[in-house]
Enzyme design. Structure first.
Site, PDB file in Angstrom:
ATOM      1  N   HIS A 123       2.844  54.736 -28.491  1.00 39.88           N
ATOM      2  CA  HIS A 123       3.831  53.884 -29.172  1.00 39.88           C
ATOM      3  C   HIS A 123       4.933  54.808 -29.701  1.00 39.88           C
ATOM      4  CE1 HIS A 123       5.319  51.372 -32.532  1.00 39.88           C
ATOM      5  NE2 HIS A 123       4.760  50.333 -31.939  1.00 39.88           N
ATOM      6  N   ASP A 200      -3.724  57.777 -33.704  1.00 36.33           N
ATOM      7  CA  ASP A 200      -3.040  56.549 -34.079  1.00 36.33           C
ATOM      8  C   ASP A 200      -4.039  55.403 -33.857  1.00 36.33           C
ATOM      9  OD1 ASP A 200      -1.709  54.159 -33.984  1.00 36.33           O
ATOM     10  OD2 ASP A 200      -0.161  54.803 -32.582  1.00 36.33           O
ATOM     11  N   GLN A 203      -4.204  50.034 -33.306  1.00 35.44           N
ATOM     12  CA  GLN A 203      -4.795  48.938 -32.514  1.00 35.44           C
ATOM     13  C   GLN A 203      -6.315  49.045 -32.443  1.00 35.44           C
ATOM     14  OE1 GLN A 203      -3.144  46.400 -31.599  1.00 35.44           O
ATOM     15  NE2 GLN A 203      -1.025  47.098 -31.655  1.00 35.44           N
ATOM     16  N   LYS A 226      -1.896  44.585 -39.341  1.00 34.57           N
ATOM     17  CA  LYS A 226      -2.513  44.238 -38.054  1.00 34.57           C
ATOM     18  C   LYS A 226      -3.985  43.876 -38.231  1.00 34.57           C
ATOM     19  CE  LYS A 226       0.448  47.375 -35.403  1.00 34.57           C
ATOM     20  NZ  LYS A 226       1.383  46.506 -34.703  1.00 34.57           N
ATOM     21  N   CYS A 367       7.672  48.849 -27.907  1.00 36.10           N
ATOM     22  CA  CYS A 367       7.811  50.160 -28.573  1.00 36.10           C
ATOM     23  C   CYS A 367       7.044  51.241 -27.815  1.00 36.10           C
ATOM     24  CB  CYS A 367       7.356  50.109 -30.030  1.00 36.10           C
ATOM     25  SG  CYS A 367       8.326  49.009 -31.018  1.00 36.10           S
TER      26      CYS A 367
HETATM   27  N1  PLP Z   1       0.785  52.517 -32.949  1.00 38.31           N
HETATM   28  C1  PLP Z   1       0.424  51.493 -32.169  1.00 38.31           C
HETATM   29  C2  PLP Z   1      -0.527  51.719 -31.045  1.00 38.31           C
HETATM   30  C3  PLP Z   1       0.933  50.220 -32.425  1.00 38.31           C
HETATM   31  O1  PLP Z   1       0.591  49.196 -31.663  1.00 38.31           O
HETATM   32  C4  PLP Z   1       1.839  50.060 -33.508  1.00 38.31           C
HETATM   33  C5  PLP Z   1       2.446  48.748 -33.802  1.00 38.31           C
HETATM   34  O2  PLP Z   1       2.614  47.911 -32.948  1.00 38.31           O
HETATM   35  C6  PLP Z   1       2.159  51.168 -34.284  1.00 38.31           C
HETATM   36  C7  PLP Z   1       1.611  52.382 -33.977  1.00 38.31           C
HETATM   37  C8  PLP Z   1       3.114  51.076 -35.427  1.00 38.31           C
HETATM   38  O3  PLP Z   1       2.595  50.289 -36.441  1.00 38.31           O
HETATM   39  P1  PLP Z   1       3.521  49.943 -37.696  1.00 38.31           P
HETATM   40  O4  PLP Z   1       4.700  49.204 -37.145  1.00 38.31           O
HETATM   41  O5  PLP Z   1       2.645  49.081 -38.535  1.00 38.31           O
HETATM   42  O6  PLP Z   1       3.885  51.211 -38.314  1.00 38.31           O
END
Ligand code: PLP
Length: 413
Positions: A123, A200, A203, A226, A367
């Protein structure tokens, strides 16, 4: 134990609403989850009965708010198998948590010519902060390649590790492919190569049991919104000795032990990283969300999503669309996120026509532009994603709506 989905749905006020004249079918939980009344009520109760700033007041209301804030961290720490609330730093989101590490840890530990290793399935929040670090420091940003557009290529990962990166950062679960990476194994290999590891988990934590003591990563980040919690609260887990050695990311009130005209000293963990007034109601809401998920049981959550995903993969296959990521035989390595494409239909048209049928899915690059545009070779893809409140019938509604896409766009096959 199977989830009692009809009972769960009654906890989510938004799920009985109507959109475009049709009952809402919400298939975009990977973007953000809906919130149960238990979370909504916890936040509202905090404002109605317990609101005060934390760490500051010597009166009971403030002491109670502080105690609840710490309890929230203890609840989160137990939920993910962290050692203690001292290892749980609250930031705004996964994004802010990763930026904090790239800045505070990265600036101190990554220098000119050093390597940073991420993967092709990240992401933007796990790409851009490392690009910025690499630019600041003159470091090299490497990407572990994917095999078959699904999994991280083990040989390539090993070859990139042999270049001895200072830090390895990767998604536990891809928000586009749904791929579940073997976080413990990748962490072990990265540690053997002498790297620090950030995962990260945006998800992953909402959807499956997570035990950080088994995974062994140095840093692990995830977002409250989430996982049924409020927006504006995210978690950075860090191992104690690393957090201890790390400089703060933000400066201001509460993160200090003492301040003089030229110098300051830092508070103890985890407060050293939390400058200024925090998202207290977010912490209270996140605690309620974690309690809700714990009661359901994360094994049951995962099983429910596995069943829905298998069903959806079958139905989408029958509908003749191309699905990205692991297939049904690889379901143990796949989460409830399905990106797909349909011949002769633009992703945004698909999402718009589904919306007219009450079905909310996301369309775009999610993203993850390098993955979507360079690996999947698409400008944009539609994505459906599932959570505890979704049903087989909702998948049927979504797939039937894909029939309408063909009709509207006059696609013959
Ligand atoms: N990492 C992953 C795999 C994601 O799916 C997302 C959000 O869609 C993020 C990071 C970023 O999360 P946030 O927007 O809550 O910072």
């Amino acid at each position: 134990m199977p989830l009692e989905v009809e009972k769960i749905r009654k906890d989510f006020p938004i799920l009985s609403t109507v959109t475009n004249g049709k009952p809402l079918v919400y298939l975009d939980s990977a973007a953000t989850s809906q919130k149960p009344r238990q979370v909504i009520n916890a936040v509202s109760k905090h404002y109605r009965k317990n609101n005060a700033n934390i760490h500051r007041g010597i009166y009971k209301l403030a002491e109670d708010a502080t105690a609840q804030y710490i309890k929230s961290k203890e609840t989160v720490a137990r939920f993910v198998g962290a050692e203690s609330y001292r290892n749980v730093v609250y930031f705004r989101s996964t994004t802010e948590a990763i930026n904090a590490v790239a800045r505070a840890w990265g600036d101190a530990n990554v220098g000119k010519g050093d390597r940073v290793l991420i993967t092709e399935m990240e992401h933007h929040s796990n790409i851009v902060p490392w690009q910025m670090l690499a630019k600041r420091k003159g470091a090299v940003l490497d990407y572990a390649k994917l095999a078959d557009g699904k999994f991280i290529n083990r040989e390539d990962f090993a070859a990139k590790l042999a270049m001895r990166p200072k830090i390895v950062a990767f998604a536990h679960v891809s928000n586009v492919l749904g791929t579940i990476n073997n976080a413990a194994e990748m962490t072990k290999l990265a540690h053997e190569a002498g790297a620090t590891v950030l995962i990260d988990g945006a998800q992953a934590v909402p959807h499956m049991p997570i035990n950080l003591s088994e995974i062994g990563a140095d840093f692990y980040a995830f977002s409250g919104h989430k996982m049924l919690g409020p927006s504006g609260i995210g978690v950075l887990y860090g191992q104690e000795e690393i957090l201890d050695a790390m400089e703060p990311f933000h400066g201001g009130g509460d993160m200090i032990r003492s301040v003089d005209f030229q110098e300051s000293t830092w508070n103890e963990l985890p407060w050293k990283f939390e400058a200024g007034t925090q998202n207290i109601e977010g912490a209270i809401g996140l605690m309620a969300a974690v309690k809700y998920l714990k009661k359901l049981g994360m094994e049951n959550v995962r099983e429910h999503e596995k069943t829905l995903t298998s069903y959806a993969l079958d139905k989408l296959g029958e509908a003749g669309v191309t699905v990205y990521g692991p297939d049904k035989t690889e379901i143990d390595r796949r989460a409830g996120v399905i990106a797909f494409s349909m011949k002769d239909a633009h992703a945004h048209d698909i999402a718009q026509i589904l919306d007219s049928e009450g079905v909310a899915i996301r369309s775009g690059h999610h993203c993850a532009m390098p993955l979507v545009t360079k690996i999947l070779n698409e400008p944009a893809v539609p994505r459906m994603s599932f959570y505890i409140y979704n049903t087989h019938a909702e998948i049927d509604t979504a797939v039937a709506a894909l029939g309408k896409v063909k009709e509207v766009l006059r696609i013959s096959s």
